[in-house]
Design an enzyme around this catalytic site. Structure first.
Site, PDB file in Angstrom:
ATOM      1  N   LYS A  26       7.909   5.413   8.753  1.00 19.34           N
ATOM      2  CA  LYS A  26       7.773   5.302   7.273  1.00 19.34           C
ATOM      3  C   LYS A  26       8.206   6.692   6.732  1.00 19.34           C
ATOM      4  O   LYS A  26       8.718   6.981   5.745  1.00 19.34           O
ATOM      5  CB  LYS A  26       6.348   5.190   6.959  1.00 19.34           C
ATOM      6  CG  LYS A  26       5.763   5.390   5.527  1.00 19.34           C
ATOM      7  CD  LYS A  26       4.573   4.662   5.161  1.00 19.34           C
ATOM      8  CE  LYS A  26       3.244   5.379   5.434  1.00 19.34           C
ATOM      9  NZ  LYS A  26       3.151   6.296   4.450  1.00 19.34           N
ATOM     10  N   SER A  27       7.697   7.837   7.604  1.00 29.14           N
ATOM     11  CA  SER A  27       8.065   9.247   7.157  1.00 29.14           C
ATOM     12  C   SER A  27       9.566   9.570   7.144  1.00 29.14           C
ATOM     13  O   SER A  27       9.949  10.262   6.033  1.00 29.14           O
ATOM     14  CB  SER A  27       7.210  10.421   8.071  1.00 29.14           C
ATOM     15  OG  SER A  27       5.981   9.943   7.876  1.00 29.14           O
ATOM     16  N   ARG A  31      12.058  10.179   3.636  1.00 28.62           N
ATOM     17  CA  ARG A  31      12.940  11.270   3.598  1.00 28.62           C
ATOM     18  C   ARG A  31      14.598  10.822   3.551  1.00 28.62           C
ATOM     19  O   ARG A  31      15.147  11.533   2.761  1.00 28.62           O
ATOM     20  CB  ARG A  31      12.708  12.189   4.961  1.00 28.62           C
ATOM     21  CG  ARG A  31      11.500  13.027   4.395  1.00 28.62           C
ATOM     22  CD  ARG A  31      10.882  13.480   6.061  1.00 28.62           C
ATOM     23  NE  ARG A  31       9.823  14.219   5.917  1.00 28.62           N
ATOM     24  CZ  ARG A  31       8.311  13.890   5.582  1.00 28.62           C
ATOM     25  NH1 ARG A  31       8.246  12.356   5.869  1.00 28.62           N
ATOM     26  NH2 ARG A  31       7.522  14.716   5.833  1.00 28.62           N
ATOM     27  N   ARG A 129      -5.549  11.233  -5.684  1.00 26.84           N
ATOM     28  CA  ARG A 129      -5.147  12.102  -4.756  1.00 26.84           C
ATOM     29  C   ARG A 129      -4.874  13.470  -5.243  1.00 26.84           C
ATOM     30  O   ARG A 129      -4.167  13.542  -6.223  1.00 26.84           O
ATOM     31  CB  ARG A 129      -4.291  11.445  -3.575  1.00 26.84           C
ATOM     32  CG  ARG A 129      -4.829  10.091  -3.166  1.00 26.84           C
ATOM     33  CD  ARG A 129      -3.723   9.282  -2.270  1.00 26.84           C
ATOM     34  NE  ARG A 129      -3.624  10.546  -0.951  1.00 26.84           N
ATOM     35  CZ  ARG A 129      -2.847   9.976  -0.056  1.00 26.84           C
ATOM     36  NH1 ARG A 129      -2.000   9.083  -0.190  1.00 26.84           N
ATOM     37  NH2 ARG A 129      -2.303  11.045   0.763  1.00 26.84           N
ATOM     38  N   SER A 172       0.262  20.349   5.508  1.00 30.58           N
ATOM     39  CA  SER A 172       0.772  19.124   5.129  1.00 30.58           C
ATOM     40  C   SER A 172       2.161  18.998   5.201  1.00 30.58           C
ATOM     41  O   SER A 172       2.648  19.926   4.725  1.00 30.58           O
ATOM     42  CB  SER A 172       0.198  19.192   3.466  1.00 30.58           C
ATOM     43  OG  SER A 172       1.087  17.991   2.847  1.00 30.58           O
ATOM     44  N   GLN A 174       3.932  16.738   3.719  1.00 27.39           N
ATOM     45  CA  GLN A 174       4.571  16.410   2.575  1.00 27.39           C
ATOM     46  C   GLN A 174       4.801  17.512   1.606  1.00 27.39           C
ATOM     47  O   GLN A 174       5.584  17.690   1.070  1.00 27.39           O
ATOM     48  CB  GLN A 174       3.391  15.234   1.866  1.00 27.39           C
ATOM     49  CG  GLN A 174       3.411  14.140   2.515  1.00 27.39           C
ATOM     50  CD  GLN A 174       2.109  13.258   1.794  1.00 27.39           C
ATOM     51  OE1 GLN A 174       1.391  13.626   1.052  1.00 27.39           O
ATOM     52  NE2 GLN A 174       1.999  11.971   2.396  1.00 27.39           N
ATOM     53  N   ASP A 322      -2.806  10.274  10.878  1.00 27.43           N
ATOM     54  CA  ASP A 322      -2.494   8.972  10.546  1.00 27.43           C
ATOM     55  C   ASP A 322      -3.431   7.962  11.679  1.00 27.43           C
ATOM     56  O   ASP A 322      -3.433   6.730  11.292  1.00 27.43           O
ATOM     57  CB  ASP A 322      -1.352   8.583  10.264  1.00 27.43           C
ATOM     58  CG  ASP A 322      -0.810   9.166   9.097  1.00 27.43           C
ATOM     59  OD1 ASP A 322      -1.584   9.532   8.303  1.00 27.43           O
ATOM     60  OD2 ASP A 322       0.472   9.525   8.780  1.00 27.43           O
ATOM     61  N   ARG A 353     -11.285   8.080   4.232  1.00 28.88           N
ATOM     62  CA  ARG A 353     -10.872   7.174   5.467  1.00 28.88           C
ATOM     63  C   ARG A 353     -12.430   7.488   6.395  1.00 28.88           C
ATOM     64  O   ARG A 353     -12.743   6.618   7.220  1.00 28.88           O
ATOM     65  CB  ARG A 353      -9.941   7.512   6.396  1.00 28.88           C
ATOM     66  CG  ARG A 353      -8.589   6.909   5.707  1.00 28.88           C
ATOM     67  CD  ARG A 353      -7.415   7.166   6.434  1.00 28.88           C
ATOM     68  NE  ARG A 353      -6.248   6.316   5.283  1.00 28.88           N
ATOM     69  CZ  ARG A 353      -4.952   6.561   5.833  1.00 28.88           C
ATOM     70  NH1 ARG A 353      -4.388   7.545   6.617  1.00 28.88           N
ATOM     71  NH2 ARG A 353      -4.149   5.493   5.138  1.00 28.88           N
TER      72      ARG A 353
HETATM   73  C1  S3P Z   1       3.215  12.392   5.889  1.00 26.16           C
HETATM   74  C2  S3P Z   1       2.353  13.432   6.129  1.00 26.16           C
HETATM   75  C3  S3P Z   1       0.841  12.996   6.065  1.00 26.16           C
HETATM   76  C4  S3P Z   1       0.570  11.853   6.441  1.00 26.16           C
HETATM   77  C5  S3P Z   1       1.533  10.731   5.808  1.00 26.16           C
HETATM   78  C6  S3P Z   1       2.779  10.755   5.790  1.00 26.16           C
HETATM   79  C7  S3P Z   1       4.673  12.768   5.768  1.00 26.16           C
HETATM   80  O1  S3P Z   1       0.209  13.481   4.973  1.00 26.16           O
HETATM   81  O2  S3P Z   1      -0.817  11.433   6.388  1.00 26.16           O
HETATM   82  O3  S3P Z   1       1.029   9.456   5.966  1.00 26.16           O
HETATM   83  O4  S3P Z   1       5.518  11.652   5.957  1.00 26.16           O
HETATM   84  O5  S3P Z   1       5.061  13.736   5.440  1.00 26.16           O
HETATM   85  P1  S3P Z   1      -0.012  15.065   4.547  1.00 26.16           P
HETATM   86  O6  S3P Z   1       1.373  15.938   4.290  1.00 26.16           O
HETATM   87  O7  S3P Z   1      -0.778  14.841   3.252  1.00 26.16           O
HETATM   88  O8  S3P Z   1      -0.953  15.651   5.570  1.00 26.16           O
END
Ligand code: S3P
Length: 436
Positions: A26-27, A31, A129, A172, A174, A322, A353
């Site tokens: 997914k990550s 991207r 969020r 983070s 993200q 996660d 969670r």
């Molecule tokens: C992710 C970063 C994590 C993770 C999320 C996916 C990413 O979040 O929990 O499922 O793809 O960069 P955070 O950046 O908020 O920690």
């Protein structure tokens, strides 16, 4: 559009055996989708994530002018060459925090023509969020960003940006990625420092699309004014989806499960170390590198006399963020339990969670102690089947499906449709490897 609520019944298992090839990470999919939409030229992706979250990223870049064609897990994106068009409607990020935060980074440098702003919206979970964490640094770079009471909807007035030197207050990936996505379009250099090395898919993806990135142990930097070009890539299997199967297999002595073409990026593979520490046997072979991402075959076998127990805190909690729900959910079946601390971020994910894991473990008859930043799940407990409230959170639905496999009696997972956020095939693939 939100999927209709469904329930899924899980009956206890005797063993887990089989081999799996999982949908794309997914990550990484997010991207590649976002950069594919932004870059010049065509991006061709196979084994793209089948989850609804990554479809949100594709939908957003399509709305911004990229040409997106999809045939199952095969995606072709005709990029916009660094110039997004004003979308006809607000950009719908659905349930996806990754889409909202990382796309904000790309949009922060886009001066809308005609002048105006880009609006990002999400579902009720995403609209709760925290978004201040991207607003603050992107504003420092020169964008004007309006939140709604610190949350989405977000209005982004893009502007010519200047690079910054920024330390993320909460680890983070993200946020780091959002800043690099803004930084590649800024004047000067953007440096992101982080106390914990979070997943580095953003850095690797930017490199794959042609950018130069400089990395040290605790920081990453990018020079502005670099242009990106589309890529061809096969997305590695999602290790966070594999986590549910890895933990399930670790519970049954005699289990044997093999994953082909699984993403094994070291910033994501900490679960393999934890399972090894718990006594499971993990084998890794056929390691390869694709666009900087490690991919390989993984085999898991449970220990003959059950899992031991462990404590997860500090850096480990951030790296396993996660995977913590499923680790907590199998905690009662370990010998000495699972202790989790320094995981306050779990409270601001798709759901709280920590609270949902505690409530659902209790529903199954487990003893559990809840802390602001974690949980104590004592070991040596047996659980009974129960009604599980997923809270609309995909990882809660899947974590308790795993716990249900070792419980006495059947378990009903409410809100099971949420699994499709990251892993629509979850229940079918689980049935394929469970022996009863
Ligand atoms: C992710 C970063 C994590 C993770 C999320 C996916 C990413 O979040 O929990 O499922 O793809 O960069 P955070 O950046 O908020 O920690």
């Amino acid at each position: 559009m939100q999927a209709a609520a469904t329930e899924h019944l899980i009956t206890p298992a005797r063993n887990i055996e089989g081999s799996l090839r999982l949908p794309g990470d997914k990550s990484i999919s997010h991207r590649y989708a976002l950069l594919g939409g932004f870059a010049a030229g065509t991006t061709r992706l196979t084994n793209f994530s089948t989850g609804a979250d990554c479809a949100s990223s594709l939908g957003c870049v399509a709305a911004l002018g990229a040409g997106v064609t999809r045939d199952g897990a095969t995606i072709e994106i005709a990029g916009t060459g660094g110039h997004f068009q004003p979308p006809a409607a607000p950009l719908d990020c659905g349930n996806s925090g990754s889409t909202m935060r990382m796309l904000s980074g790309l949009l922060a440098a886009q001066v809308a023509d005609p002048p105006g702003s880009f609006t990002l919206i999400g579902d009720s979970s995403l609209s709760r969020r925290p978004m201040e964490r991207i607003r603050k640094p992107l504003t420092a770079m020169g964008a004007r960003i309006e939140l709604t009471d610190s949350h989405a909807p977000i209005a982004i007035h893009g502007a010519p940006l200047t690079g910054i030197d920024y330390t993320t207050p909460v680890p983070s990936a993200q946020v780091k990625t959002a800043l690099l996505f803004a930084g590649v379009q800024a004047e000067g250099r953007t440096l992101v420092r982080e106390a914990v090395r979070t997943r580095d898919h953003g850095e690797l993806a930017l490199r794959a699309f042609g950018a130069t990135i400089v990395r040290s142990l605790e920081s990453v930097s990018i020079a502005g004014g670099q242009s990106l070009t589309g890529i061809e890539a096969e997305v590695p299997g999602d290790i966070s989806s594999a986590a549910f199967f890895l933990c399930a297999a670790a519970l049954f002595p005699g289990s044997n499960l093999i994953f082909d073409a699984l993403g094994l990026n070291p910033t994501r593979a900490t679960l393999l170390d934890v399972l090894t520490a718990l006594g499971a046997h993990i084998g890794v072979l056929n390691l390869e590198e694709k666009h900087g991402e490690l991919v390989g075959t993984v085999q898991v076998n449970a220990p003959p006399h059950g899992l031991t127990g462990t404590s997860i805190a500090g850096v480990l909690s951030a790296q396993l963020i996660d995977e913590l729900p499923v680790l907590a959910a199998i905690g009662p079946y370990t010998q000495s339990g699972i202790r989790i601390r320094d995981a306050k971020e779990l409270r601001v994910k798709e759901s709280d969670r920590i609270a949902l894991v505690a409530a659902n473990l209790r529903a199954m008859g487990a003893e559990v102690v809840e802390f602001e930043d974690g949980l104590d799940v004592p070991g040596g407990q047996s659980l009974h089947g129960a009604i599980i409230d997923s809270g609309g959170d995909h990882r809660i639905a899947m974590a308790f499906s795993v716990a249900a496999l070792r419980a006495q009696g059947d378990t009903l997972i409410r809100g099971s449709e949420s699994a499709a956020i990251s892993f629509p095939e979850f229940f079918d693939l689980l049935e394929g490897v469970v022996q009863r």
